[in-house]
Design a protein around this motif. Structure first.
Motif, PDB file in Angstrom:
ATOM      1  N   ARG A  94       2.646  -6.934  -0.285  1.00  0.00           N
ATOM      2  CA  ARG A  94       4.102  -7.118  -0.318  1.00  0.00           C
ATOM      3  C   ARG A  94       4.726  -6.248  -1.403  1.00  0.00           C
ATOM      4  NH1 ARG A  94       4.751 -11.347   2.896  1.00  0.00           N
ATOM      5  NH2 ARG A  94       2.974 -12.721   3.152  1.00  0.00           N
ATOM      6  N   GLU A 126      11.676  -9.069  -0.245  1.00  0.00           N
ATOM      7  CA  GLU A 126      10.710  -8.106   0.274  1.00  0.00           C
ATOM      8  C   GLU A 126      11.363  -6.808   0.730  1.00  0.00           C
ATOM      9  OE1 GLU A 126       8.612 -10.008   3.460  1.00  0.00           O
ATOM     10  OE2 GLU A 126       7.426 -11.241   2.097  1.00  0.00           O
ATOM     11  N   GLU A 141       8.937  -4.441   2.067  1.00  0.00           N
ATOM     12  CA  GLU A 141       8.047  -4.293   3.213  1.00  0.00           C
ATOM     13  C   GLU A 141       6.795  -5.116   2.984  1.00  0.00           C
ATOM     14  OE1 GLU A 141       6.657  -0.288   3.749  1.00  0.00           O
ATOM     15  OE2 GLU A 141       5.695  -0.205   1.784  1.00  0.00           O
TER      16      GLU A 141
END
Length: 91
Positions: A51, A59, A61
């Motif tokens: 993460r 987040e 990605e």
């Protein structure tokens, strides 16, 4: 995005992390890492739930990754790194 040599890999990683930093990247958290020795100088590692996070915890990605590592005179080093979509499947 293949890299032909160490210099190309460094350039590629700088480009990737510049994009993450532009999106507010703060740190990485990894859900799970499994390392499997394949001999005295070779190992594989699978990281799931890698993460990329902002300082506020949101987040950027989530990916999975597969690595091939080799041990040389200077210790263990990445020989190959493959980034995959999170929860990827070969099925």
């Amino acid at each position: 995005m293949p890299a032909a040599d160490k210099a190309a890999m460094i350039t590629l990683l700088k480009t990737i992390f510049a994009g993450l930093e532009a999106d507010g990247f703060s740190h990485t958290e990894i859900d799970r890492i499994e390392v499997c020795p394949r001999g005295d100088t070779l190992a594989t590692a699978d990281a799931t739930g890698v993460r990329r996070l902002r300082k506020d915890g949101s987040e950027i990605e989530v990916i999975d990754a597969h690595y091939v590592l080799r041990r040389g005179p200077d210790g263990w080093q990445f020989a190959t790194a493959v980034s995959l979509p999170h929860n990827w499947s070969v099925a």
